[in-house]
Design a protein around this motif. Structure first.
Motif, short mmCIF file in Angstrom:
data_model
loop_
_atom_site.label_atom_id
_atom_site.label_comp_id
_atom_site.label_asym_id
_atom_site.label_seq_id
_atom_site.Cartn_x
_atom_site.Cartn_y
_atom_site.Cartn_z
N TRP A 194 -4.40 1.11 -3.43
CA TRP A 194 -4.97 2.32 -2.82
C TRP A 194 -6.42 2.08 -2.42
O TRP A 194 -6.81 2.35 -1.28
CB TRP A 194 -4.86 3.51 -3.78
CG TRP A 194 -3.50 4.11 -3.74
CD1 TRP A 194 -2.46 3.86 -4.59
CD2 TRP A 194 -3.01 5.03 -2.78
NE1 TRP A 194 -1.35 4.57 -4.20
CE2 TRP A 194 -1.67 5.30 -3.09
CE3 TRP A 194 -3.57 5.65 -1.67
CZ2 TRP A 194 -0.89 6.17 -2.34
CZ3 TRP A 194 -2.80 6.53 -0.91
CH2 TRP A 194 -1.47 6.77 -1.26
N VAL A 195 -7.22 1.60 -3.34
CA VAL A 195 -8.66 1.47 -3.07
C VAL A 195 -8.92 0.43 -1.98
O VAL A 195 -9.81 0.62 -1.15
CB VAL A 195 -9.44 1.16 -4.36
CG1 VAL A 195 -10.92 0.95 -4.07
CG2 VAL A 195 -9.27 2.29 -5.38
N ARG A 196 -8.15 -0.64 -1.96
CA ARG A 196 -8.41 -1.66 -0.93
C ARG A 196 -8.16 -1.15 0.48
O ARG A 196 -8.64 -1.74 1.44
CB ARG A 196 -7.62 -2.93 -1.21
CG ARG A 196 -6.19 -2.89 -0.77
CD ARG A 196 -5.56 -4.25 -0.85
NE ARG A 196 -4.12 -4.15 -0.71
CZ ARG A 196 -3.32 -5.15 -0.88
NH1 ARG A 196 -3.79 -6.33 -1.20
NH2 ARG A 196 -2.03 -5.00 -0.74
N ILE B 85 -6.48 9.52 -7.45
CA ILE B 85 -6.71 8.68 -6.27
C ILE B 85 -5.55 8.75 -5.28
O ILE B 85 -5.76 8.99 -4.09
CB ILE B 85 -7.01 7.22 -6.69
CG1 ILE B 85 -8.37 7.18 -7.38
CG2 ILE B 85 -6.99 6.30 -5.47
CD1 ILE B 85 -8.72 5.85 -7.96
N SER B 86 -4.34 8.56 -5.75
CA SER B 86 -3.20 8.55 -4.85
C SER B 86 -3.05 9.86 -4.08
O SER B 86 -2.98 9.84 -2.84
CB SER B 86 -1.92 8.23 -5.63
OG SER B 86 -0.79 8.27 -4.82
N PRO B 87 -3.02 11.01 -4.74
CA PRO B 87 -2.86 12.24 -3.94
C PRO B 87 -4.06 12.57 -3.06
O PRO B 87 -3.88 13.03 -1.93
CB PRO B 87 -2.61 13.33 -4.98
CG PRO B 87 -2.87 12.75 -6.30
CD PRO B 87 -2.90 11.26 -6.16
N MET B 88 -5.27 12.33 -3.53
CA MET B 88 -6.44 12.67 -2.73
C MET B 88 -6.59 11.72 -1.54
O MET B 88 -6.80 12.15 -0.41
CB MET B 88 -7.72 12.66 -3.58
CG MET B 88 -7.76 13.75 -4.64
SD MET B 88 -7.63 15.41 -3.94
CE MET B 88 -5.98 15.87 -4.46
N GLN B 89 -6.47 10.41 -1.80
CA GLN B 89 -6.59 9.46 -0.70
C GLN B 89 -5.40 9.58 0.24
O GLN B 89 -5.54 9.40 1.45
CB GLN B 89 -6.74 8.04 -1.23
CG GLN B 89 -7.08 7.06 -0.13
CD GLN B 89 -7.50 5.71 -0.66
OE1 GLN B 89 -7.94 5.58 -1.81
NE2 GLN B 89 -7.38 4.69 0.16
N GLY B 90 -4.23 9.88 -0.30
CA GLY B 90 -3.07 10.09 0.54
C GLY B 90 -3.29 11.24 1.52
O GLY B 90 -2.96 11.14 2.71
N GLN B 91 -3.89 12.33 1.05
CA GLN B 91 -4.20 13.45 1.93
C GLN B 91 -5.31 13.08 2.93
O GLN B 91 -5.26 13.48 4.09
CB GLN B 91 -4.59 14.69 1.13
CG GLN B 91 -3.44 15.28 0.34
CD GLN B 91 -2.28 15.70 1.22
OE1 GLN B 91 -2.45 16.30 2.27
NE2 GLN B 91 -1.07 15.36 0.79
N ALA B 92 -6.28 12.31 2.45
CA ALA B 92 -7.33 11.84 3.38
C ALA B 92 -6.69 11.02 4.50
O ALA B 92 -7.03 11.18 5.67
CB ALA B 92 -8.38 11.02 2.63
N THR C 139 11.65 -0.89 -1.83
CA THR C 139 10.24 -0.66 -1.54
C THR C 139 9.97 -0.67 -0.05
O THR C 139 10.85 -0.92 0.77
CB THR C 139 9.37 -1.72 -2.25
OG1 THR C 139 8.01 -1.32 -2.20
CG2 THR C 139 9.56 -3.10 -1.67
N ALA C 140 8.72 -0.38 0.27
CA ALA C 140 8.18 -0.48 1.62
C ALA C 140 6.71 -0.87 1.46
O ALA C 140 6.18 -0.86 0.35
CB ALA C 140 8.34 0.84 2.37
N GLY C 141 6.05 -1.17 2.57
CA GLY C 141 4.69 -1.71 2.51
C GLY C 141 3.60 -0.67 2.34
O GLY C 141 2.59 -0.74 3.01
N THR C 142 3.79 0.28 1.46
CA THR C 142 2.79 1.30 1.17
C THR C 142 2.05 0.92 -0.12
O THR C 142 2.52 0.08 -0.88
CB THR C 142 3.45 2.67 0.96
OG1 THR C 142 4.21 2.64 -0.25
CG2 THR C 142 4.35 3.05 2.14
N PRO C 143 0.91 1.57 -0.39
CA PRO C 143 0.23 1.27 -1.66
C PRO C 143 1.13 1.47 -2.89
O PRO C 143 1.11 0.65 -3.81
CB PRO C 143 -0.96 2.24 -1.67
CG PRO C 143 -1.28 2.43 -0.22
CD PRO C 143 0.08 2.45 0.46
#
Length: 188
Positions: free
Chosen positions: A162-164, A102-109, A4-8
């Protein structure tokens, strides 16, 4: 064994493992050094992304993709995924909502707001607006409940990291009291 790594996406699995109480070890990957693209790791996760796990109790069985890992660990532990067909389906629907929305949209944001070498206002606005629309869906779902489904589940564990991090994408959740309450509950 958790890679792992410290990503959502990486945090989802750490949360799940901590909450289930399953014993595990962590192998931190340095994404900047491209550890996830090394041949040894591609044997575990051919997609070259984190997270991944190896279940040494089951003949070194490898599982990749965060949603698949959450389902696997829920089934292994008997926790955070209902056994009944309707309850299970509800949790998986919200898990897929996070994975496919959420993941793909917020990731692109995140990418266009934080990292793009050229600021493209259209792209920033498009992905921020879509992420906020998805947050509004969560706001409505959380109106009469503490968690995304009836009890805390893998859907909550997947969505929370993700949301946090909404501010990282240049977003505000002002005017979303149910979402803020849920974030506070999950953080606790």
């Amino acid at each position: 064994e958790l890679f792992t790594a410290g990503t959502p996406n990486g945090q989802k699995i750490s949360i799940m493992l901590e909450e289930t109480g399953l014993p595990y070890s962590v192998r931190a990957l340095d994404l900047g050094r491209k550890d996830q693209k090394e041949p040894w790791y591609l044997k575990i996760n051919p997609n070259g992304r984190i997270p991944a796990i190896i279940d040494h109790d089951l003949d070194d069985f490898a599982v990749f993709e965060s949603g698949a890992i959450l389902v696997y660990l829920a089934e292994k532990s008997g926790k955070f995924l209902p056994a009944d067909v309707k309850g299970r389906s509800r949790v998986i629907q919200w898990l897929m909502f996070q994975m496919g929305g959420i993941s793909p949209m917020q990731g692109q944001a995140n990418v266009f707001y934080r990292y793009a070498p050229e600021k493209i206002p259209y792209a920033i606005e498009r992905y921020q607006k879509e992420t906020l629309r998805l947050y509004q869906v969560l706001e409505g779902q959380l109106r009469d409940r503490d968690y995304l489904v009836d009890e805390i589940s893998i859907a909550d564990f997947a969505t929370f990291p993700w949301v946090r991090s909404y501010e990282w994408a240049g977003l505000s959740i002002e005017g979303m009291p149910n979402l803020q309450r849920w974030l506070d509950t999950m953080a606790a």
